[in-house]
Design a protein around this motif. Structure first.
Motif, PDB file in Angstrom:
ATOM      1  N   LEU A   4      16.365  54.517   2.623  1.00 38.86           N
ATOM      2  CA  LEU A   4      16.677  55.932   2.395  1.00 38.86           C
ATOM      3  C   LEU A   4      15.900  56.476   1.200  1.00 38.86           C
ATOM      4  O   LEU A   4      15.711  57.685   1.078  1.00 38.86           O
ATOM      5  CB  LEU A   4      18.184  56.099   2.165  1.00 38.86           C
ATOM      6  CG  LEU A   4      18.684  57.522   1.972  1.00 38.86           C
ATOM      7  CD1 LEU A   4      18.418  58.361   3.221  1.00 38.86           C
ATOM      8  CD2 LEU A   4      20.175  57.540   1.652  1.00 38.86           C
ATOM      9  N   ALA A  57      10.240  58.136   0.860  1.00 37.40           N
ATOM     10  CA  ALA A  57      10.135  59.588   1.078  1.00 37.40           C
ATOM     11  C   ALA A  57      10.159  59.941   2.564  1.00 37.40           C
ATOM     12  O   ALA A  57      10.790  60.923   2.966  1.00 37.40           O
ATOM     13  CB  ALA A  57       8.866  60.129   0.420  1.00 37.40           C
ATOM     14  N   ASP A  58       9.473  59.154   3.384  1.00 36.79           N
ATOM     15  CA  ASP A  58       9.386  59.544   4.789  1.00 36.79           C
ATOM     16  C   ASP A  58      10.718  59.370   5.512  1.00 36.79           C
ATOM     17  O   ASP A  58      11.079  60.189   6.360  1.00 36.79           O
ATOM     18  CB  ASP A  58       8.280  58.753   5.501  1.00 36.79           C
ATOM     19  CG  ASP A  58       8.124  59.233   6.922  1.00 36.79           C
ATOM     20  OD1 ASP A  58       7.885  60.448   7.108  1.00 36.79           O
ATOM     21  OD2 ASP A  58       8.274  58.425   7.858  1.00 36.79           O
ATOM     22  N   ARG A  68      13.589  59.571   4.041  1.00 34.39           N
ATOM     23  CA  ARG A  68      14.416  60.646   3.487  1.00 34.39           C
ATOM     24  C   ARG A  68      14.107  61.974   4.195  1.00 34.39           C
ATOM     25  O   ARG A  68      15.006  62.750   4.509  1.00 34.39           O
ATOM     26  CB  ARG A  68      14.156  60.766   1.988  1.00 34.39           C
ATOM     27  CG  ARG A  68      15.348  61.305   1.233  1.00 34.39           C
ATOM     28  CD  ARG A  68      15.175  61.097  -0.264  1.00 34.39           C
ATOM     29  NE  ARG A  68      16.365  61.546  -0.958  1.00 34.39           N
ATOM     30  CZ  ARG A  68      17.408  60.775  -1.236  1.00 34.39           C
ATOM     31  NH1 ARG A  68      17.401  59.508  -0.896  1.00 34.39           N
ATOM     32  NH2 ARG A  68      18.464  61.277  -1.850  1.00 34.39           N
ATOM     33  N   ARG A  69      12.836  62.211   4.432  1.00 37.64           N
ATOM     34  CA  ARG A  69      12.443  63.416   5.168  1.00 37.64           C
ATOM     35  C   ARG A  69      13.095  63.430   6.553  1.00 37.64           C
ATOM     36  O   ARG A  69      13.659  64.452   6.980  1.00 37.64           O
ATOM     37  CB  ARG A  69      10.912  63.445   5.319  1.00 37.64           C
ATOM     38  CG  ARG A  69      10.368  64.626   6.110  1.00 37.64           C
ATOM     39  CD  ARG A  69       8.896  64.450   6.462  1.00 37.64           C
ATOM     40  NE  ARG A  69       8.662  63.274   7.296  1.00 37.64           N
ATOM     41  CZ  ARG A  69       8.913  63.197   8.593  1.00 37.64           C
ATOM     42  NH1 ARG A  69       9.389  64.243   9.257  1.00 37.64           N
ATOM     43  NH2 ARG A  69       8.698  62.080   9.263  1.00 37.64           N
ATOM     44  N   VAL A 125      15.815  61.834   7.575  1.00 39.76           N
ATOM     45  CA  VAL A 125      17.268  61.957   7.476  1.00 39.76           C
ATOM     46  C   VAL A 125      17.666  63.388   7.104  1.00 39.76           C
ATOM     47  O   VAL A 125      18.630  63.944   7.641  1.00 39.76           O
ATOM     48  CB  VAL A 125      17.805  60.926   6.447  1.00 39.76           C
ATOM     49  CG1 VAL A 125      19.215  61.284   6.017  1.00 39.76           C
ATOM     50  CG2 VAL A 125      17.745  59.519   7.045  1.00 39.76           C
TER      51      VAL A 125
END
Lengths: 556, 556
Positions: B332, B335-336, B338-339, B341
């Motif tokens: 999580l 960055a990717d 997180r993007r 999600v």
């Protein structure tokens, strides 16, 4: 609606869009004359249509299964594989010294596309073997090459890649499989590997596993990884498959799709292995193998895009519902269905051109040794992988939609395409990993490869296109100024935008070469460029906004 | 990672985003006090988490099956259905005169969302029954109402909708099923219907089929269609299920998903039916039933979006791969991921707010009789259906992606969400049909409903939002000037754009009400508005470019 191999379409892309004649003009690939290309595509197309396509649903209905430690493959797959091997399609690009044909990778990709459209689950087997041949050619000793490659080219033996472990997926460096020197030049390999595509089968005499493992003195992380050849059966003194090695298939995965492809959990219990390449340089060797495999997976996405599109168009040309402007019209004559179908055509064409353009760069790099071609191919590879597979997924879903209620019924076949293709965005490096490779490693040249490509696209004489290229150039410059975390935050949208701008350019090139393609090119540009601009806007968001949302809010 | 009912999130949307207090302030819905709402959501959430969610995978692994003409449902489904019925959730919005609770449709949708997240295949059964209750309330005679509705509300009997025939899908007017008057006030129904969701089961005493059929003197097309109640068992003199009617389940479909929901081919062989509503006015009656069912299907998309998102976030919070900025980080914190999600969160929130906003309009229209509310609800319904289901499909796919290789393995559960939700973009009118309804029928008011909504959105005080609203207003005006064919060509992108602009506005409203929501709102706006602008650009393409590509080129 049986699959029809798009031989003339592939020829058009090779000849008029991606400049394949430059490959054929090199000394290395002088044999790739137009006549040879035509003969190859026609023959592979025929095999795909007549022999392989009929196996596709069999593989789905009757998955490969594990019986008392032995993998039983789907009905007809053994014959299908033999037909692929006998056609010479496994070793098309392998060195003639070891029985290959030495043909451009571009042609291998074109053939793979058709075989994959016909039966993706089976085609995954040759793709693994092709990758292994390439890795051995680049890194193995002459003895290993002489022993293994001819058997892989002939299809007597098959190859696999063993990277992933439960705790080591995208983070390959976390792997724990051990390699202990046995004192006789061989190594004892111990560990468990998962997601091993075609980890075993019942139609080849031997399975050659390329396994990443750690030597006793290995550094942590990716720098301590070495590559080993670990065959299922140890070669005897004549180089034939001999006694069993200490390895086994523990289980097969029950997957969303690709049921015909056995995905194995492999257990190595002190299995005998041979070091390939230098100690601790396994990742570099694996990357050789993965590089063309990545393009190959992008082509798998293309395969399903083409097959699902044909299938949907066939239905749309027959299904009648409601009034249409013309007498006797079908649902293809409803504007919204037509929009869907043309979106499928626009993206499929773009994905094919991108895959072939990438392959041409790889071939030119090999034939000329030119660093520019190499950088171009390296830059395009992750884009071709991610866009090809995203396109396959999207088009397979649109194919279901075009079928309406029938699309949800398995017998129709549309759903199988969607199930089968889904993994292509995950394996050989997830599409997120591809995008991070693009904005990370592939921009360590300060953007040289990106700008060189943008220069190619800049002179289209098409104003919307030129605006999009200018915007992409500005975005590239902006990304290069950001911290890596910000690049990563925008990586997937950046890749998606780049792919669409490239895709639009291929359509314009096609229209310039053949006026009959202008109408489709106009539709394609009207779809691809707005999508590209939206992705560019997203790519500029940076990481800060993502991390400003707390973990608590995410988990809430 | 078990499903957790998002009770407080739903409360927030009701209270702070879509103004549910206006519904509760009406005389009609005066019982929907905050305490009642809280109690209902909590209770339904508990049922969903504890009783229904454990059934979801059972339904997938053990599909409903047809045995000697009898449908055997998946393990536990009978108990699950009984729990839903006993909770009173079937007739929440039904008239208290017939045993219902008379509560707002908004609350039914909120409860349906949770039940659908827990087990979509089972939830489809109540959804059909709820639609039938509504159709009967609006169109049936008092005798029929008194006989059927109490049994439907109690769950003793279940309801189905029978529209589709092999040659009549989106084109309902092409149906051929016949209804012959028997001279005693009843009709003999003869014909075959397909795709009948929950066409039979083994846990209710009777199945009440609402069947569209043609009377002998019927005009061709949709104007000659009448609606009939055709029960599996004829009610006896006491109103209980009596002797068998002349109808049967011919077969069940083998589907991509929703395996726990039996999808039947129904055969009617002179089955006894009762006319519902006026002769030849069956389509109007069916539309009553379909209208809330359409919103209900949009909510099904939301159900899966929420469930798949929770499932993916649960995994992303536990799975460790590679180095992250913070110590002990999980994927999580890449960055990717997180993007991805946050994109899931942005769209799920938007889909929920849109569904609830639509439901509030329907409730207000019912409570006040106000034409403005009615038009607003009618305009929003196709948007909520299409965007909710597209979102469910997209988020289920992202859920697979977040899981990496595990996402492709069925045991993980991510793939089931993707398989189950896929049909929601098809049934109750494909999303293409929804979009055509939006730009066709829903704009026959000269754009009044659209402009009224845009007026609501215009004063956000957020510059990017105001630009997007202005552009959407200009596009709306442009569409209204076009021929219907051109509107249809841009219908799906127009709907997608409208949904995203609405979605961004809900996020901004949420952020205004609760500063802790500002970061997510910022991310959401940065994703939704570029997507909206891209769709708006596509919506302006018109039909001409689509038809400029010849059928020959399409089929090539």
């Amino acid at each position: 609606m049986p699959y029809r191999a798009p031989v003339s379409e592939i020829r058009f892309v090779l000849d008029k869009v991606v400049g394949f004649e430059r490959v054929a003009a090199t000394e290395t690939f002088a044999e790739a004359t137009p006549e040879t290309v035509e003969a190859i595509l026609t023959e592979a197309g025929k095999l795909s249509e007549e022999v392989l396509a009929p196996l596709n649903r069999q593989g789905d209905l009757h998955p490969a299964r594990l019986e008392n430690g032995i993998v039983r493959t789907s009905p007809g797959f053994a014959d299908g594989f033999r037909a692929i091997a006998e056609g010479g399609w496994l070793g098309m690009s392998a060195d003639p010294e070891h029985g290959g044909m030495g043909l451009p990778i571009t042609l291998t990709m074109a053939v793979n596309e058709m075989i994959g459209s016909a039966c993706l689950a089976l085609q995954l087997n040759p793709l693994m073997t092709q990758g292994q041949i390439e890795a051995l050619e680049a890194h193995a000793s002459d003895e290993i090459k002489a022993l293994y490659i001819p058997k892989l080219v002939s299809g007597e033996w098959c190859g696999t890649m063993n990277l992933t472990e439960p705790q080591a997926g995208s983070d390959v460096g976390a792997l724990r499989t051990k390699a202990e020197p046995k004192g006789d030049g061989t190594y004892a390999i111990t560990g468990q590997k998962i997601y091993i595509s075609w980890g075993d089968n019942d139609f080849s005499e031997n399975i050659c596993h390329l396994v990443l493992a750690r030597l006793p003195d290995a550094a942590p992380g990716t720098k301590g990884i070495s590559l080993f050849m670990v065959p299922k059966k140890l070669p005897d003194e004549n180089g034939n498959a001999g006694v069993a090695n200490s390895l086994k298939v523990v289980s097969l995965e029950h997957k969303l799709g690709l049921h015909g492809s056995p995905t194995a959990v492999m257990q190595y219990d002190g299995a005998t292995g041979w070091l390939i390449g230098e100690p601790h340089k396994g990742m570099a060797a694996m990357f050789t193998m993965m590089n063309n495999a990545r393009l190959g997976v992008g082509v798998q996405g293309l395969s399903i895009a083409e097959a699902a599109m044909q299938h949907a168009i066939g239905y749309a040309l027959e299904r009648k519902q409601g009034r249409t402007a013309q007498e006797g019209g079908t649902i293809l004559h409803h504007a919204d269905v037509r929009r869907m179908v043309l979106s499928m055509k626009a993206h499929t064409f773009a994905a094919r051109a991108l895959a072939m353009d990438t392959a041409v760069s790889l071939d030119m790099a090999r034939a000329t040794g030119d660093a520019g071609w190499r950088a171009r191919g390296a830059f395009l590879t992750p884009i071709a992988k991610a866009y090809g597979t995203d396109t396959g997924i999207e088009i397979a879903s649109q194919g279901i939609q075009v079928h309406g209620g029938m699309g949800f019924v398995e017998e129709t076949g549309a759903a199988q395409y969607a199930r089968d293709v889904r993994v292509t965005a995950i394996y050989e490096g997830t599409n997120g990993i591809q995008a991070m490779d693009l904005v990370g490693r592939k921009m360590m040249d300060g953007g040289a490869a990106a700008y060189a490509l943008l220069d190619e696209l800049a002179v289209s004489g098409h104003s919307r296109m030129e605006d999009a290229v200018a915007e992409l150039r500005a975005l590239t410059a902006w990304l290069l100024e950001q911290e890596m975390q910000d690049r990563f935050a925008g990586a997937v949208p950046y890749l998606a935008a780049f792919a669409r701008v490239l895709g639009a350019s291929y359509h314009l090139r096609a229209a310039a070469a053949d006026p009959a393609r202008k109408p489709l090119a106009e539709v394609a540009v009207s779809m691809l460029l707005p999508e590209a601009l939206a992705e560019m806007a997203k790519a500029r968001s940076g990481a800060e906004v993502l991390y400003a949302v707390s973990d608590e809010v995410v988990a809430a």
